[in-house]
Design an enzyme around this catalytic site. Structure first.
Site, PDB file in Angstrom:
ATOM      1  N   HIS A  14       0.878  -1.183   0.000  1.00  0.00           N
ATOM      2  CA  HIS A  14       0.000   0.000   0.000  1.00  0.00           C
ATOM      3  C   HIS A  14       0.906   1.222   0.000  1.00  0.00           C
ATOM      4  O   HIS A  14       1.781   1.339   0.871  1.00  0.00           O
ATOM      5  CB  HIS A  14      -0.893  -0.009   1.243  1.00  0.00           C
ATOM      6  CG  HIS A  14      -1.784  -1.215   1.313  1.00  0.00           C
ATOM      7  ND1 HIS A  14      -3.108  -1.185   0.945  1.00  0.00           N
ATOM      8  CD2 HIS A  14      -1.535  -2.496   1.688  1.00  0.00           C
ATOM      9  CE1 HIS A  14      -3.645  -2.394   1.107  1.00  0.00           C
ATOM     10  NE2 HIS A  14      -2.703  -3.210   1.563  1.00  0.00           N
ATOM     11  N   HIS A 192      -8.481  -8.195  -0.872  1.00  0.00           N
ATOM     12  CA  HIS A 192      -8.071  -8.675   0.449  1.00  0.00           C
ATOM     13  C   HIS A 192      -9.167  -9.616   0.962  1.00  0.00           C
ATOM     14  O   HIS A 192     -10.333  -9.213   1.060  1.00  0.00           O
ATOM     15  CB  HIS A 192      -7.929  -7.519   1.429  1.00  0.00           C
ATOM     16  CG  HIS A 192      -6.699  -6.693   1.243  1.00  0.00           C
ATOM     17  ND1 HIS A 192      -6.374  -6.070   0.065  1.00  0.00           N
ATOM     18  CD2 HIS A 192      -5.698  -6.375   2.120  1.00  0.00           C
ATOM     19  CE1 HIS A 192      -5.234  -5.414   0.219  1.00  0.00           C
ATOM     20  NE2 HIS A 192      -4.799  -5.577   1.453  1.00  0.00           N
ATOM     21  N   GLU A 195      -8.199 -12.839   5.706  1.00  0.00           N
ATOM     22  CA  GLU A 195      -7.252 -12.255   6.669  1.00  0.00           C
ATOM     23  C   GLU A 195      -8.015 -12.189   8.002  1.00  0.00           C
ATOM     24  O   GLU A 195      -7.863 -13.078   8.837  1.00  0.00           O
ATOM     25  CB  GLU A 195      -6.803 -10.863   6.189  1.00  0.00           C
ATOM     26  CG  GLU A 195      -5.765 -10.193   7.069  1.00  0.00           C
ATOM     27  CD  GLU A 195      -5.591  -8.703   6.740  1.00  0.00           C
ATOM     28  OE1 GLU A 195      -6.457  -8.108   6.097  1.00  0.00           O
ATOM     29  OE2 GLU A 195      -4.566  -8.127   7.189  1.00  0.00           O
ATOM     30  N   ASP A 273       3.260  -5.514   2.570  1.00  0.00           N
ATOM     31  CA  ASP A 273       1.989  -4.861   2.907  1.00  0.00           C
ATOM     32  C   ASP A 273       2.180  -3.375   3.264  1.00  0.00           C
ATOM     33  O   ASP A 273       1.907  -2.513   2.447  1.00  0.00           O
ATOM     34  CB  ASP A 273       1.310  -5.623   4.063  1.00  0.00           C
ATOM     35  CG  ASP A 273      -0.201  -5.593   4.016  1.00  0.00           C
ATOM     36  OD1 ASP A 273      -0.753  -5.079   3.046  1.00  0.00           O
ATOM     37  OD2 ASP A 273      -0.828  -6.105   4.968  1.00  0.00           O
ATOM     38  N   ASP A 274       2.610  -3.095   4.480  1.00  0.00           N
ATOM     39  CA  ASP A 274       2.807  -1.721   4.971  1.00  0.00           C
ATOM     40  C   ASP A 274       4.094  -1.746   5.806  1.00  0.00           C
ATOM     41  O   ASP A 274       4.040  -1.717   7.046  1.00  0.00           O
ATOM     42  CB  ASP A 274       1.619  -1.296   5.854  1.00  0.00           C
ATOM     43  CG  ASP A 274       0.286  -1.448   5.131  1.00  0.00           C
ATOM     44  OD1 ASP A 274      -0.011  -0.620   4.256  1.00  0.00           O
ATOM     45  OD2 ASP A 274      -0.451  -2.418   5.417  1.00  0.00           O
TER      46      ASP A 274
HETATM   47  O1  MCF Z   1      -3.367  -5.431   4.231  1.00  0.00           O
HETATM   48  C1  MCF Z   1      -3.464  -4.537   5.308  1.00  0.00           C
HETATM   49  C2  MCF Z   1      -4.466  -5.059   6.308  1.00  0.00           C
HETATM   50  N1  MCF Z   1      -5.730  -5.473   5.702  1.00  0.00           N
HETATM   51  C3  MCF Z   1      -6.557  -4.647   5.027  1.00  0.00           C
HETATM   52  N2  MCF Z   1      -6.304  -3.490   4.504  1.00  0.00           N
HETATM   53  C4  MCF Z   1      -5.175  -2.783   4.456  1.00  0.00           C
HETATM   54  C5  MCF Z   1      -3.878  -3.168   4.826  1.00  0.00           C
HETATM   55  N3  MCF Z   1      -3.067  -2.135   4.696  1.00  0.00           N
HETATM   56  C6  MCF Z   1      -3.787  -1.104   4.221  1.00  0.00           C
HETATM   57  N4  MCF Z   1      -5.061  -1.501   4.046  1.00  0.00           N
HETATM   58  C7  MCF Z   1      -6.181  -0.698   3.515  1.00  0.00           C
HETATM   59  C8  MCF Z   1      -6.547   0.444   4.434  1.00  0.00           C
HETATM   60  O2  MCF Z   1      -7.922   0.545   4.527  1.00  0.00           O
HETATM   61  O3  MCF Z   1      -5.820  -0.153   2.268  1.00  0.00           O
HETATM   62  C9  MCF Z   1      -6.067   1.225   2.264  1.00  0.00           C
HETATM   63  C10 MCF Z   1      -5.983   1.642   3.727  1.00  0.00           C
HETATM   64  O4  MCF Z   1      -6.744   2.778   3.969  1.00  0.00           O
HETATM   65  C11 MCF Z   1      -5.094   1.954   1.402  1.00  0.00           C
HETATM   66  S1  MCF Z   1      -5.074   1.426  -0.274  1.00  0.00           S
HETATM   67  C12 MCF Z   1      -3.887   2.419  -1.000  1.00  0.00           C
HETATM   68 ZN    ZN Z   2      -2.800  -5.178   2.261  1.00  0.00          ZN
END
Ligand code: MCF
Ligand code: ZN
Length: 336
Positions: A14, A192, A195, A273-274
């Protein structure tokens, strides 16, 4: 050879979630925005659980206000990934955050992101493709607007459509219109699932949204028939082990089902992921998998082959990436 020297393909990242905390703090300062309850005393992102993580993500994102901010973010993220040996990344991009769901606004943000990505490719040899992503807890109506943004900007750079956000809200099928719209525009699909919702959510993603990849999908490991279905269909899981542990799905890597899924013939890939939220990087993920499951260079080469096959890119890009992977680990001072 170091972990950073292994050339890597990342399919699940993301864009705002990859923002280094220092980057967000600097931007907040420049704009005189006070960010409360986003960082801990050491300056890392801090959150207590999944819903809180989503709130903190959105709070940090609130300092990114203009296309130029996203250009700077893209540059910072790609520099960092390239230094870690990543040669290709797919980033989730949100028109909700980039232009408030408005198509003209989204085009401006997209232009800035794409320009920064092209410069990073020239400077660091890393390729970026974008997956326009709707946010589940913003609801199906907002998602339609996002799907329209995706369909209107589909092309060489925007190659996919996906959904993230709070999986405990609504059902995958509520978003079928948006996924159909994106599919008709020629976009590849991922969502997604599996999870924070169980195996049933993975079934719904396959049946109701007809995706070829699943973000996470790890809860499928609780259901042998579903693992068989995924293996037969060749559905690719974008597995993010460090994220799953940081968000409390599994206590540690040994308890994580990635090896079980792989042994059942399910196509798995590895992503971060992040990364700063979960204090990880692609190299750290690989190192953890070596320690927990004894995976070696051949296993990582196989993971990257699966990832390149499943990448939402054109045939020419895929061939180029396959060539780079075949060349083996990068030599010192070489571009990724
Ligand atoms: O994968 C992780 C955890 N599971 C679900 N959603 C997200 C994750 N990291 C970010 N997100 C979502 C979140 O809602 O993706 C959005 C965020 O605001 C951004 S997409 C560019
Ligand atoms: Zn994600």
């Amino acid at each position: 050879m170091t972990w950073q020297d292994i050339r890597k393909i990342e399919l699940h990242l993301h864009l705002e979630g990859a923002a280094p905390p220092d980057f967000i703090r600097r931007l907040a300062k420049e704009k005189s925005i006070s960010l409360t309850r986003v960082f801990d005393a050491q300056g890392h992102y801090r959150f207590d659980d999944f819903p809180h993580f989503l709130q903190v993500y959105e709070a940090a994102t609130s300092v990114l206000k203009r296309p130029e901010d996203y250009a700077r973010l893209t540059t910072a993220v790609l520099e960092q990934s390239a230094a870690d040996g990543v040669i290709y990344t797919e980033a989730f991009l949100s028109p909700d955050f980039c232009g408030g769901g408005d198509l003209a606004g989204w085009r401006e943000y997209l232009h800035a992101i794409q320009e920064a990505a092209e410069a990073a490719e020239t400077a660091h040899g890393i390729t970026l493709r974008g997956i326009v992503t709707c946010i589940r807890h913003f609801g199906p109506y907002t998602a339609r607007q996002i799907a329209r943004c995706a369909a209107e900007t589909a092309g060489a750079f925007i190659t996919g459509f996906g959904m993230g956000g709070n999986e405990t809200m609504g059902r995958q099928g509520d978003f079928a219109w948006s996924f159909d719209c994106a599919r008709e525009a020629g976009l590849r699909l991922t969502t997604h699932a599996g999870e924070f919702a169980g195996p049933e959510s993975v079934r719904q993603a396959l049946d109701d949204l007809r995706v070829s990849r699943i973000g996470h999908g790890v809860r499928a490991a609780e259901d042998p028939a579903l693992m068989e279905r995924l293996a037969e269909a060749g559905t690719v899981l974008e597995v993010c082990p460090g994220s799953n542990i940081a968000l409390g799905l599994y206590p540690d890597l040994r308890a994580h089902p990635i090896a079980k899924l792989r042994a059942a013939g399910v196509k798995v890939t590895v992503s971060t992921d992040d990364p700063p939220f979960f204090r990880t990087s692609m190299s750290q993920e690989y190192q953890g998998l070596e320690r927990a499951f004894g995976w070696d260079e051949d296993d990582f080469a196989a993971l990257n082959r699966t990832a390149v096959e499943a990448a939402f890119c054109d045939a020419t890009t895929r061939k180029r990436l396959e060539g780079k992977l075949k060349a083996g680990p990068r030599k010192r001072r070489e571009l990724p």
